[in-house]
Write a protein that holds these residues in place. Sequence first.
Motif, mmCIF file in Angstrom:
data_model
loop_
_atom_site.group_PDB
_atom_site.id
_atom_site.type_symbol
_atom_site.label_atom_id
_atom_site.label_comp_id
_atom_site.label_asym_id
_atom_site.label_seq_id
_atom_site.Cartn_x
_atom_site.Cartn_y
_atom_site.Cartn_z
ATOM 1 N N PRO A 183 -1.729 -4.487 3.644
ATOM 2 C CA PRO A 183 -1.350 -3.238 4.247
ATOM 3 C C PRO A 183 -2.776 -2.616 4.900
ATOM 4 N N ALA A 184 -2.495 -2.548 6.161
ATOM 5 C CA ALA A 184 -3.644 -1.835 6.822
ATOM 6 C C ALA A 184 -3.022 -0.686 7.832
ATOM 7 N N ALA A 185 -2.303 0.018 7.583
ATOM 8 C CA ALA A 185 -1.498 1.018 8.517
ATOM 9 C C ALA A 185 -1.610 2.297 8.287
ATOM 10 N N GLY A 186 -2.506 2.584 7.178
ATOM 11 C CA GLY A 186 -2.684 4.093 6.776
ATOM 12 C C GLY A 186 -3.697 4.754 7.972
ATOM 13 N N LEU A 187 -3.414 6.006 7.819
ATOM 14 C CA LEU A 187 -4.107 7.091 8.710
ATOM 15 C C LEU A 187 -5.701 7.073 8.643
ATOM 16 N N GLY A 188 -6.080 6.667 7.629
ATOM 17 C CA GLY A 188 -7.521 6.695 7.180
ATOM 18 C C GLY A 188 -8.228 7.980 7.479
ATOM 19 N N PRO A 213 -8.975 1.283 12.937
ATOM 20 C CA PRO A 213 -8.536 1.391 11.502
ATOM 21 C C PRO A 213 -9.462 1.314 10.452
ATOM 22 N N LYS A 214 -9.445 2.031 9.233
ATOM 23 C CA LYS A 214 -10.511 2.095 8.590
ATOM 24 C C LYS A 214 -10.885 0.667 8.026
ATOM 25 N N GLU A 215 -9.780 -0.235 7.946
ATOM 26 C CA GLU A 215 -10.032 -1.604 7.563
ATOM 27 C C GLU A 215 -11.218 -2.428 8.337
ATOM 28 N N PRO A 218 3.474 5.790 9.159
ATOM 29 C CA PRO A 218 2.703 5.499 7.934
ATOM 30 C C PRO A 218 3.559 6.481 6.847
ATOM 31 N N LYS A 219 4.429 5.801 6.517
ATOM 32 C CA LYS A 219 5.174 6.488 5.253
ATOM 33 C C LYS A 219 4.870 6.437 3.752
ATOM 34 N N GLY A 220 3.893 5.660 3.744
ATOM 35 C CA GLY A 220 3.055 5.313 2.319
ATOM 36 C C GLY A 220 3.172 3.993 2.299
ATOM 37 N N LEU A 221 2.514 3.486 1.218
ATOM 38 C CA LEU A 221 2.249 2.220 0.921
ATOM 39 C C LEU A 221 3.401 1.448 0.369
ATOM 40 N N GLY A 222 4.420 2.044 -0.343
ATOM 41 C CA GLY A 222 5.632 1.453 -0.634
ATOM 42 C C GLY A 222 6.403 1.092 0.631
ATOM 43 N N GLY A 260 -6.201 -3.360 2.146
ATOM 44 C CA GLY A 260 -7.272 -3.963 3.088
ATOM 45 C C GLY A 260 -8.486 -2.964 3.214
ATOM 46 N N ASP A 261 -8.485 -2.109 2.087
ATOM 47 C CA ASP A 261 -9.689 -1.387 2.085
ATOM 48 C C ASP A 261 -10.533 -1.463 0.857
ATOM 49 N N ASP A 262 -10.391 -2.443 0.130
ATOM 50 C CA ASP A 262 -10.777 -2.492 -1.306
ATOM 51 C C ASP A 262 -10.854 -4.115 -1.639
HETATM 52 P P1 UTP Z 1 -4.772 4.804 1.327
HETATM 53 O O1 UTP Z 1 -4.063 6.127 0.758
HETATM 54 O O2 UTP Z 1 -5.888 4.616 0.739
HETATM 55 O O3 UTP Z 1 -4.900 4.858 2.908
HETATM 56 O O4 UTP Z 1 -3.972 3.625 1.225
HETATM 57 P P2 UTP Z 1 -5.023 6.015 4.152
HETATM 58 O O5 UTP Z 1 -3.526 6.835 4.112
HETATM 59 O O6 UTP Z 1 -5.290 5.345 5.233
HETATM 60 O O7 UTP Z 1 -6.151 6.796 3.876
HETATM 61 P P3 UTP Z 1 -6.370 8.460 3.911
HETATM 62 O O8 UTP Z 1 -6.052 8.920 2.471
HETATM 63 O O9 UTP Z 1 -5.777 9.185 4.797
HETATM 64 O O10 UTP Z 1 -7.781 8.545 4.115
HETATM 65 C C1 UTP Z 1 -4.063 2.390 0.758
HETATM 66 C C2 UTP Z 1 -3.787 1.251 1.634
HETATM 67 O O11 UTP Z 1 -2.622 1.288 2.098
HETATM 68 C C3 UTP Z 1 -2.454 1.296 3.583
HETATM 69 C C4 UTP Z 1 -3.903 1.710 3.932
HETATM 70 O O12 UTP Z 1 -4.004 1.149 5.409
HETATM 71 C C5 UTP Z 1 -4.894 1.325 3.031
HETATM 72 O O13 UTP Z 1 -5.056 0.061 2.843
HETATM 73 N N1 UTP Z 1 -1.414 2.175 3.830
HETATM 74 C C6 UTP Z 1 -1.231 3.310 3.573
HETATM 75 C C7 UTP Z 1 -0.405 1.648 4.797
HETATM 76 O O14 UTP Z 1 -0.479 0.409 5.210
HETATM 77 N N2 UTP Z 1 0.750 2.385 5.338
HETATM 78 C C8 UTP Z 1 0.740 3.677 4.730
HETATM 79 O O15 UTP Z 1 1.743 4.366 5.034
HETATM 80 C C9 UTP Z 1 0.073 4.048 3.702
#
Ligand code: UTP
Length: 302
Positions: A15-20, A31-33, A112-116, A136-138
Amino acid sequence: MPDSIATKVTKAVVPAAGLGTRFLPATKATPKEMLPVVDKPAIQYVVEEAVHAGLDDVLLITGRSKRSIEDHFDRNYELEEALIAKGDNEGLALIRDSAELATVHYVRQGEPKGLGHAVSCAAKHVGREPFAVLLGDDFIHPDDRLLQRMLEVREQRGGSVVALMEVEHDQVSSYGTAAIDPTDEDDVVRITDLVEKPAPDDAPSNWIIIGRYVCDPAVFGVLEHTPPGRGGEIQLTDALKTLAGMDPADGGGVYGVLFRGRRYDTGNKVDYLRTLVQFAVERPDVAGEFVPWLRKFLDNLQ
Ligand code: UTP
């Protein structure tokens, strides 16, 4: 027993879709990744880790500004030609490496509705097989073989497997924390509960979940019914908590591998800086110049 227990893990989901948001403004359009650790984007180390563990079918979950990730794992013929013309064979090998590393697939997480939720976007690609999830950030030092050990545990015991690291008691409130029972193996525990970001007094242990998972496909059904949790996001931890309480015949049961090796986090500023310095110090091509400079710099700070 569900059919999936006998099935070998062949696919990795990243997963690499977070807002970072912790890296703005750097992550406004990137992307932060994709932030570099010395000279490679963080996500390349993660894909290399999956391939090293034998998983060369990699599904990247991307969000906005996914272009740079796709371009990174694709050929760049214009740049290749320019490097050929300059006789830069080393550069040429480096840019071809990332394109030939794995069979990379993409799926888009619309919002980006969360890791789940990001993991549930992998359902169609993964099907009825168990699969690995690597954030993707670890990343983990390749010599420390965490993912390989997790795959062994899945093969032996079925269910899902998470990676756990021990932290100081006063740090537990930043992480998902596990209640654990021992098994007949020193480095394997059974997860009985998961508590997201507990106050230190409420923490069931000092063992926190880090960004590596092996999931039974039953997780997809559970995620469909997992309501938004902390931060209004659908949390993978919540789905794992449900799986921990389910019957193994339905794909339930969660184990933890106790990891004592080297983990590098690039998800927040201070950990990212630590990771950069650690990698620079371990890299023979830069350490010779960088380490004496760092020593002098720190001496002058005092
Ligand atoms: P984080 O909570 O660390 O990522 O999610 P984030 O939301 O990008 O970071 P902040 O808190 O806004 O700075 C952990 C991982 O899950 C992915 C992120 O890209 C990261 O690799 N992720 C998270 C998704 O792919 N989608 C999401 O909706 C949330």
